[in-house]
Design an enzyme around this catalytic site. Structure first.
Site, PDB file in Angstrom:
ATOM      1  N   ASP A 132       0.842  -1.194   0.000  1.00  0.00           N
ATOM      2  CA  ASP A 132       0.000   0.000   0.000  1.00  0.00           C
ATOM      3  C   ASP A 132       0.885   1.254   0.000  1.00  0.00           C
ATOM      4  OD1 ASP A 132      -1.767   2.098   0.669  1.00  0.00           O
ATOM      5  OD2 ASP A 132      -2.912   0.851   2.055  1.00  0.00           O
ATOM      6  N   ASP A 154      -9.880   2.268  -7.883  1.00  0.00           N
ATOM      7  CA  ASP A 154     -11.168   1.679  -7.509  1.00  0.00           C
ATOM      8  C   ASP A 154     -12.122   2.801  -7.132  1.00  0.00           C
ATOM      9  OD1 ASP A 154     -13.319   0.295  -6.291  1.00  0.00           O
ATOM     10  OD2 ASP A 154     -11.984  -1.361  -5.757  1.00  0.00           O
ATOM     11  N   THR A 228      -4.173   1.196 -22.123  1.00  0.00           N
ATOM     12  CA  THR A 228      -4.043  -0.092 -21.451  1.00  0.00           C
ATOM     13  C   THR A 228      -5.215  -1.003 -21.802  1.00  0.00           C
ATOM     14  OG1 THR A 228      -5.280   0.619 -19.486  1.00  0.00           O
ATOM     15  CG2 THR A 228      -2.887   1.023 -19.519  1.00  0.00           C
ATOM     16  N   TYR A 230      -7.234  -2.337 -19.724  1.00  0.00           N
ATOM     17  CA  TYR A 230      -8.400  -1.914 -18.948  1.00  0.00           C
ATOM     18  C   TYR A 230      -9.142  -0.779 -19.661  1.00  0.00           C
ATOM     19  CZ  TYR A 230     -11.362  -0.020 -15.314  1.00  0.00           C
ATOM     20  OH  TYR A 230     -12.463   0.429 -14.624  1.00  0.00           O
TER      21      TYR A 230
END
Length: 249
Positions: A132, A154, A228, A230
């Protein structure tokens, strides 16, 4: 796999992480990369933050990508910019393994060499923090970075989960501290809730100014953009990304 909450704490000082640390089983070649090659490019809180020695080559600037996903953007930016050092932070182990595959050229089914090295022609200009990013913030020096990428984080679209969104006053204060004056924070999202949230949070933050002067500046990718997998999926499904750039004051 459904995202799971990781509620580990260290005497109340370690922030909660919400999401996945590992997905489907990592196959042999990538497992070997994690075991044998990741230690060569991995950094930690105790690393020496001297840009002249942090990377395996001398670099002129240092960029950070927060949550690099499968590593496509990070790997290609580093290939295009051999004299820029890139720090990539990613919790998801499968994503870290995929980045290592991209930068070494080693894929499943390939014979593994005795010594794993970067793909021929690549500069040794990537360092990985496989945890993280908030755990690394306190270690990074003031005014250390020239640019920060936060790409398709997210969105945590439910109102009750808003506190989990990465763009928030605490994280923005840390990014402003480690960015040089004039440095750039680039945020991309394909989610309307996150776009609206980011615009509100950034408007309320006195540490940055939005660089856009017209709609074209944020509705279309920047010149140095790396598309990308995504992003292509989002476009196929009718979700149009926005590209928000902010300059540290």
């Amino acid at each position: 796999m459904t995202p799971q909450e990781d509620n580990e704490k260290n005497n109340g000082t370690t922030p909660k992480f919400f999401g996945r640390r590992k997905g489907r089983t990592i196959r042999k070649a990538k497992t070997t990369l994690l075991e044998k090659f990741l230690p060569k490019v991995q950094i930690s809180q105790s690393s020496d933050w001297n840009k002249d020695t942090l990377f395996g080559t001398k670099v002129e600037k240092v960029y950070l990508e927060i949550g690099f996903g499968n590593g496509e953007h990070l790997a290609e930016q580093a290939r295009r910019n051999p004299h820029i050092g890139f720090i990539g932070a990613e919790v998801f182990q499968n994503g870290v393994a995929n980045l290592l595959s991209l930068i070494t050229g080693i894929k499943e089914g390939h014979d593994l060499p005795e010594e794993i090295r970067l793909e021929q022609g690549r500069s040794d200009n990537i360092r990985v923090f496989s945890d993280d990013i908030r755990l690394l913030f306190s270690a990074l020096p003031d005014n250390f970075l020239d640019k920060v990428f936060l790409l398709f984080p997210d969105p945590w679209p439910k109102k009750k989960h808003a506190s989990r969104r990465f763009v928030n006053p605490d994280n923005l204060a840390q990014i402003a501290r480690i960015l040089k004056t004039g440095g750039i924070l680039r945020i991309a999202t394909d989610h309307k809730v996150y776009k609206d949230w980011t615009l509100r949070q950034m408007h309320a933050c006195p540490l940055f100014k939005w660089t856009a002067t017209c709609g074209k500046d944020w509705k279309y990718p920047p010149q140095d953009w790396v598309e990308t997998k995504y992003q292509r999926k989002a476009l196929r499904e009718g979700r149009r990304p926005v590209f928000l750039e902010y300059q540290k004051l």
